[in-house]
Design an enzyme around this catalytic site. Structure first.
Site, PDB file in Angstrom:
ATOM      1  N   LYS A  77       0.826  -1.209   0.000  1.00  0.00           N
ATOM      2  CA  LYS A  77       0.000   0.000   0.000  1.00  0.00           C
ATOM      3  C   LYS A  77       0.860   1.258   0.000  1.00  0.00           C
ATOM      4  CE  LYS A  77      -4.300  -1.862   1.817  1.00  0.00           C
ATOM      5  NZ  LYS A  77      -5.322  -1.878   2.849  1.00  0.00           N
ATOM      6  N   LYS A  83      -4.098 -10.142  -6.364  1.00  0.00           N
ATOM      7  CA  LYS A  83      -5.363 -10.523  -5.734  1.00  0.00           C
ATOM      8  C   LYS A  83      -6.441  -9.504  -6.082  1.00  0.00           C
ATOM      9  CE  LYS A  83      -4.826  -8.027  -1.518  1.00  0.00           C
ATOM     10  NZ  LYS A  83      -4.995  -7.759  -0.154  1.00  0.00           N
ATOM     11  N   LYS A  92     -10.203  -4.225  -3.085  1.00  0.00           N
ATOM     12  CA  LYS A  92     -11.015  -3.006  -3.063  1.00  0.00           C
ATOM     13  C   LYS A  92     -10.168  -1.781  -3.352  1.00  0.00           C
ATOM     14  CE  LYS A  92     -13.260  -4.322   1.093  1.00  0.00           C
ATOM     15  NZ  LYS A  92     -12.805  -3.974   2.393  1.00  0.00           N
TER      16      LYS A  92
END
Ligand code: TYM
Length: 339
Positions: free
Chosen positions: A126, A208, A211
């Site tokens: 992230k 993967k 969201k």
């Protein structure tokens, strides 16, 4: 150091296990959330003492517009009810409504090390993706997640494979706290499903489904229409050799479709592969299975309004506080704060 082990920690085989899990209210819920975790949340609710949390504080680790998280919290809670969570059976609440999460989150930062947090792959992913602002909370996030779990004397944490490292950290900090300050926390275990633990993006099957990544064609949302699902599955990336075989390394796209079909129909991906000789029929069956999966969820959703959902969250928070309050006090006493 250290208080004697509180008697509440004794494992009593006659009481059901405590289950805890959480989900962030950011973005639409997708198939990975459902097959990796939420399906298990529903399955566990009858035999366990289940506590489920919409982790709104965690969502703030990436910048949000004012009002976005409140709306997202109601929307996610509504979907959680629509997938089959029964408020008579589970505690469902919003993390920020139970102040002990933030409070124990701080204590957990004192027992988690900088090195441990630096090794978290989600932080690395992230922070690499955030171009401008990387908040300190993105780094300390797993300490708050450990607090979420430990506040409820949790035995089992149903999650997808991407949360494995965070749950292992929660175990490590619980053990460290207990060894420094005396037996205080139950040491939790993860529950990761055999099928559906890692649903991959349909357009980028090496990543993967997520969201927080912008891949609308690669992500099947639980609220997608049948037409959208058909289109996304039809366009799913496969490969050129035309052979239906389950091999994650050399055939990630086809293997992902087989895994999804297996998870949605309680089958086995390798066995399913033997039933197909072309990609077209496999894709048609995957789309049909997914449409059958989302239709009842979408039908139940129309029966739930914001006021009903809010009431469930308010009741849930009150019940959650009655568990989290005494555990927080236990932790404060153990660590040696003036109480
Ligand atoms: P979150 O909100 O990203 O995801 C919610 C759940 O969905 C699972 N999941 C997947 N499973 C399979 N394939 C995928 N592609 C996929 N994407 C997501 C996740 O593993 C998760 O179980 N840090 C957590 C939230 C959290 C939490 C907790 C979880 C906060 N505190 C305490 C358990 C216990 C998260 O961001 O999940």
């Amino acid at each position: 150091m250290a208080a004697a082990p509180p008697s509440t920690l004794a494992t009593d085989p006659t009481t059901p296990p405590r289950v805890f899990s959480g989900i962030q209210p950011s973005g639409a819920l997708h198939l990975g959330n459902y097959l990796g975790a939420l399906r298990n949340w529903v399955a566990l609710q009858d035999d366990a003492d289940a506590v489920y949390c919409v982790v709104d504080l965690h969502a703030l680790t990436l910048p949000k517009e004012p009002g976005e998280v409140a709306r997202g919290t109601l929307d996610i809670a509504r979907i959680l009810l629509a997938i089959g969570l029964d408020p008579a059976n589970v505690i469902l609440f919003a993390q920020s409504h139970v102040h002990q999460h933030a409070e124990l989150g701080w204590l957990m930062q004192t027992v988690a090390s900088y090195g441990e947090l630096s090794r978290m792959t989600q932080f690395k992913d992230k922070s690499n993706r955030s171009q401008n602002f990387i908040s300190a909370s993105l780094f300390t996030y797993p300490a708050l997640q450990a607090a979420d779990i430990l506040l409820y004397d949790t035995d089992v944490v149903p999650v997808g494979d991407d949360q494995r490292q965070h749950i292992e950290l929660a175990r490590d900090v619980a053990l460290r706290f207990n060894s420094r300050y005396g037996e205080t926390f139950v040491v939790p275990e993860h529950r990761i499903p055999a099928a559906g633990a890692r649903v991959m993006d349909l357009q980028h099957p090496e990543n993967k489904m997520s969201k927080s990544v912008d891949s609308p064609q690669g992500t099947v949302n639980l609220l997608d229409t049948p037409k959208e699902i058909e289109k996304k599955v039809k366009r799913a990336v496969t490969d050129n050799d035309g052979e239906v075989r389950f091999d994650v390394d050399t055939k990630p796209g086809v293997s992902n479709l087989l895994s999804i079909l297996a998870a949605a129909t309680d089958g086995d991906p390798e066995q399913l592969a033997t039933q197909y000789s072309q990609y077209g029929p496999l894709k048609a069956d995957v789309a049909a299975a997914l449409i059958a999966l989302v239709e009842p969820i979408q039908a139940r959703l129309t029966e739930l309004d914001d006021a009903t959902v809010r009431q469930v969250l308010d009741d849930g928070a009150e019940r959650a506080r009655s568990i989290a309050g005494p555990v927080m006090e236990r932790a404060k006493v153990a660590i040696g704060l003036l109480v």
